[in-house]
Design a protein around this motif. Structure first.
Motif, PDB file in Angstrom:
ATOM      1  N   THR A  83      31.119 -31.775  37.456  1.00  0.00           N
ATOM      2  CA  THR A  83      30.355 -31.751  38.706  1.00  0.00           C
ATOM      3  C   THR A  83      28.872 -31.912  38.417  1.00  0.00           C
ATOM      4  N   ILE A  84      28.384 -31.243  37.409  1.00  0.00           N
ATOM      5  CA  ILE A  84      26.958 -31.301  37.080  1.00  0.00           C
ATOM      6  C   ILE A  84      26.579 -32.674  36.517  1.00  0.00           C
ATOM      7  N   VAL A  85      27.330 -33.149  35.527  1.00  0.00           N
ATOM      8  CA  VAL A  85      26.940 -34.428  34.906  1.00  0.00           C
ATOM      9  C   VAL A  85      27.185 -35.612  35.836  1.00  0.00           C
ATOM     10  N   ASP A  86      28.212 -35.538  36.681  1.00  0.00           N
ATOM     11  CA  ASP A  86      28.480 -36.638  37.616  1.00  0.00           C
ATOM     12  C   ASP A  86      27.379 -36.791  38.659  1.00  0.00           C
ATOM     13  N   GLN A  87      26.650 -35.707  38.915  1.00  0.00           N
ATOM     14  CA  GLN A  87      25.524 -35.763  39.863  1.00  0.00           C
ATOM     15  C   GLN A  87      24.233 -36.220  39.171  1.00  0.00           C
ATOM     16  N   GLY A  88      24.272 -36.381  37.847  1.00  0.00           N
ATOM     17  CA  GLY A  88      23.089 -36.842  37.124  1.00  0.00           C
ATOM     18  C   GLY A  88      22.357 -35.758  36.356  1.00  0.00           C
ATOM     19  N   GLY A  89      22.978 -34.598  36.200  1.00  0.00           N
ATOM     20  CA  GLY A  89      22.336 -33.508  35.481  1.00  0.00           C
ATOM     21  C   GLY A  89      22.714 -33.477  34.011  1.00  0.00           C
ATOM     22  N   THR A  90      21.856 -32.878  33.206  1.00  0.00           N
ATOM     23  CA  THR A  90      22.139 -32.585  31.808  1.00  0.00           C
ATOM     24  C   THR A  90      22.181 -31.077  31.671  1.00  0.00           C
ATOM     25  N   ILE A  91      23.261 -30.562  31.098  1.00  0.00           N
ATOM     26  CA  ILE A  91      23.428 -29.120  30.917  1.00  0.00           C
ATOM     27  C   ILE A  91      22.795 -28.757  29.578  1.00  0.00           C
ATOM     28  N   ILE A  92      21.643 -28.134  29.654  1.00  0.00           N
ATOM     29  CA  ILE A  92      20.873 -27.806  28.454  1.00  0.00           C
ATOM     30  C   ILE A  92      21.513 -26.657  27.674  1.00  0.00           C
ATOM     31  N   GLU A 146      15.588 -33.869  43.786  1.00  0.00           N
ATOM     32  CA  GLU A 146      16.689 -34.231  44.696  1.00  0.00           C
ATOM     33  C   GLU A 146      18.033 -34.172  43.974  1.00  0.00           C
ATOM     34  N   ILE A 147      18.057 -34.614  42.719  1.00  0.00           N
ATOM     35  CA  ILE A 147      19.303 -34.547  41.939  1.00  0.00           C
ATOM     36  C   ILE A 147      19.693 -33.093  41.716  1.00  0.00           C
ATOM     37  N   LEU A 148      18.712 -32.248  41.394  1.00  0.00           N
ATOM     38  CA  LEU A 148      19.018 -30.820  41.216  1.00  0.00           C
ATOM     39  C   LEU A 148      19.563 -30.223  42.510  1.00  0.00           C
ATOM     40  N   ASN A 149      19.026 -30.625  43.637  1.00  0.00           N
ATOM     41  CA  ASN A 149      19.529 -30.147  44.923  1.00  0.00           C
ATOM     42  C   ASN A 149      20.966 -30.639  45.156  1.00  0.00           C
ATOM     43  N   ASP A 150      21.249 -31.888  44.803  1.00  0.00           N
ATOM     44  CA  ASP A 150      22.619 -32.420  44.922  1.00  0.00           C
ATOM     45  C   ASP A 150      23.591 -31.621  44.061  1.00  0.00           C
ATOM     46  N   ILE A 151      23.149 -31.258  42.862  1.00  0.00           N
ATOM     47  CA  ILE A 151      23.985 -30.449  41.967  1.00  0.00           C
ATOM     48  C   ILE A 151      24.250 -29.095  42.597  1.00  0.00           C
TER      49      ILE A 151
END
Length: 176
Positions: A85-94, A151-156
Motif C-alpha cells: 500500500t505504501i510503495v504503490d502510492q509512491g512512498g519509500t519506507i525508511i 500530496e503523496i504522503l496524504n494519499d498514503i
C-alpha cells in the motif's frame, strides 16, 4: 588512486546505483578492502553526504523529499498488504520503529522503495532470518515514510486509513 579520487568514485557509484552497493562491491570497484570503504563512507558522511547503510549495502539518501511518520497496527498476515500500500502510492519506507514500554524506542532501517524490496523483506522474514519487530508490541509500530510531495504522503495516509491500518498516536508516543 588518491583517497580523494577514491571517495569521489565511491560517492558517484552509490548515487548512480539503482540498488544498494555493499562495501565489498565498492572495494572491488575502487581496488581497496571493505575496511577502507567503511572508513571512506565515514569521511563522506562527515562531509554531509547523505549515505545510508542498509542490510543490503550503501544507498544515497535523497534529503530533499518529504517525510512523515505513520503509526500502524495490523497482523502478520497483513504485512505485505501494508507495505505494498505504501510503495504503490509512491512512498519509500525508511524504517520501522516500535515504542516498547520497558525497552523504549527500537528502530530498524528498511529502505523499502518498491514491490521487489517488499518481496525481499518478506522472503527474509519467511526464511527465518528474524521476526517482525511489531510482534514485540502486539502489532503496533511506526514507519517513517518519504515521498516526493506532501500530496503523496496524504494519499498514503488515506490508503492506510481506508484499510484500517492507521492507529492513534498516544501522548507518550509524541516524541517518536
Amino acid at each position: 588512486m588518491t583517497g580523494e579520487k577514491r571517495r569521489e568514485l565511491i560517492i558517484n557509484a552509490i548515487k548512480n546505483s539503482n540498488e544498494p552497493l555493499s562495501g565489498t562491491a565498492l572495494g572491488r570497484l575502487a581496488n581497496v578492502s571493505r575496511q577502507v570503504v567503511v572508513q571512506d563512507i565515514a569521511l563522506l558522511r562527515a562531509q554531509d553526504y547523505p549515505i545510508t547503510s542498509t542490510n543490503r549495502g550503501y544507498i544515497f539518501s535523497d534529503t530533499h523529499r518529504f517525510t512523515q511518520i505513520f503509526k500502524v497496527h495490523h497482523s502478520n498476515a497483513q504485512i505485505a498488504d501494508e507495505l505494498y500500500t505504501i510503495v504503490d502510492q509512491g512512498g519509500t519506507i525508511i524504517d520501522v520503529i516500535i515504542n516498547h514500554r520497558v525497552y523504549g524506542k527500537m528502530q530498524a532501517k528498511l529502505n523499502i522503495k518498491n514491490r521487489r524490496d517488499v518481496n525481499n523483506f518478506l522472503n527474509d522474514i519467511k526464511a527465518g532470518k528474524s521476526t517482525p519487530l511489531m510482534n514485540i508490541t502486539a502489532g503496533y509500530h511506526f514507519h517513517t515514510v518519504c515521498a516526493d510531495s506532501p500530496e503523496i504522503l496524504n494519499d498514503i495516509k488515506l490508503a492506510l486509513q481506508k484499510k484500517n491500518y492507521l492507529a492513534q498516536v498516544l501522548p507518550y508516543e509524541q516524541q517518536i
